[in-house]
Design an enzyme around this catalytic site. Structure first.
Site, PDB file in Angstrom:
ATOM      1  N   VAL A 108       0.863  -1.176   0.000  1.00 36.78           N
ATOM      2  CA  VAL A 108       0.000   0.000   0.000  1.00 36.78           C
ATOM      3  C   VAL A 108       0.898   1.225   0.000  1.00 36.78           C
ATOM      4  CG1 VAL A 108      -1.884   1.208   1.152  1.00 36.78           C
ATOM      5  CG2 VAL A 108      -1.684  -1.283   1.386  1.00 36.78           C
ATOM      6  N   CYS A 109       0.578   2.195  -0.836  1.00 42.07           N
ATOM      7  CA  CYS A 109       1.261   3.482  -0.811  1.00 42.07           C
ATOM      8  C   CYS A 109       2.776   3.293  -1.008  1.00 42.07           C
ATOM      9  CB  CYS A 109       0.912   4.186   0.496  1.00 42.07           C
ATOM     10  SG  CYS A 109       1.304   5.930   0.604  1.00 42.07           S
ATOM     11  N   THR A 110       3.588   3.885  -0.162  1.00 44.48           N
ATOM     12  CA  THR A 110       5.042   3.804  -0.332  1.00 44.48           C
ATOM     13  C   THR A 110       5.629   2.471   0.104  1.00 44.48           C
ATOM     14  OG1 THR A 110       5.323   4.911   1.808  1.00 44.48           O
ATOM     15  CG2 THR A 110       5.399   6.294  -0.167  1.00 44.48           C
ATOM     16  N   THR A 128       2.205   3.410  -6.855  1.00 35.57           N
ATOM     17  CA  THR A 128       2.433   3.874  -5.493  1.00 35.57           C
ATOM     18  C   THR A 128       1.673   5.173  -5.299  1.00 35.57           C
ATOM     19  OG1 THR A 128       4.151   4.239  -3.806  1.00 35.57           O
ATOM     20  CG2 THR A 128       4.527   5.226  -5.980  1.00 35.57           C
TER      21      THR A 128
END
Length: 203
Positions: A108-110, A128
């Site tokens: 998830v995300c970074t 990302t």
């Protein structure tokens, strides 16, 4: 669907809270109320005990990474703490070992930047948080960075965009393991209205 599944959600210092709690709610609701087979969702951390999220929320890991049962899938959140993890050779080796054992890695995300640092996004489509797309491309130049996707499923590795996109990715994972009806029942059960349109991407 397999007879039983074990999923881990990774916790670490300065993790982004919704990166953890969004997928946890989706997977946990599915496991508790929808799935017809046994599904365990485990909180995994560098050690058993409390970590502090990026916004100050305390989260407890019940399993240390070196003592975690075999995982079918690991959710790797993002957050400020990923900066240290992307340079932590032991953590990167652990991720590579999970990958080699067949564990699906879902960021998830970074969290995707950590997977990239481990060499696990080489030649793969990935995404990302929108503010870190250029950094992802720099970290792994061979990655096919999907800038408009909420999530990208490349089989052994699944990546999602920023923060709330982890919920969409987790619902996709429910559909992947248990079918679209289970995913829709889970979405309805948590009363989540997905952004329109949710743009996923496959290999």
């Amino acid at each position: 669907m397999a007879d039983s599944l074990t999923f881990g959600v990774l916790l670490f210092e300065d993790v982004e809270e919704l990166d953890v709690v969004g997928p946890w709610e989706v997977l946990g609701f599915w496991a508790s109320h929808i799935a017809t087979a046994s599904v365990r969702v485990l909180a995994v951390g560098p050690r058993v005990g409390m970590v502090r999220g990026a916004k100050g929320l305390g989260l407890r890991a019940d399993h240390a990474v070196d003592e975690t049962p075999p995982l079918d899938l690991l959710v790797h959140p993002g957050g400020d703490g990923t900066r240290a993890l992307a340079k932590d050779s032991a953590h990167l080796e652990w991720l590579r070992a999970l990958h080699e054992r067949g564990t699906v890695l879902a960021s998830v995300c970074t969290g995707s930047l950590v997977l990239a640092a481990a060499g696990l996004l080489a030649g793969r489509p990935a995404t990302t948080h929108r503010n870190h797309l250029d950094k992802l491309a720099k970290t792994e130049p061979s990655a096919d960075v999907r800038r408009a996707a909420r999530f990208v499923d490349d089989g052994a590795v699944v990546t999602s965009a920023g923060v709330s996109a982890g919920i969409d990715m987790a619902l996709h994972l429910v559909a992947r393991y248990d079918g679209p009806e289970a995913a829709e029942a889970t979405r309805s059960g948590i009363q989540y209205e997905a952004p329109e349109p949710v743009r996923g991407s496959g290999a």
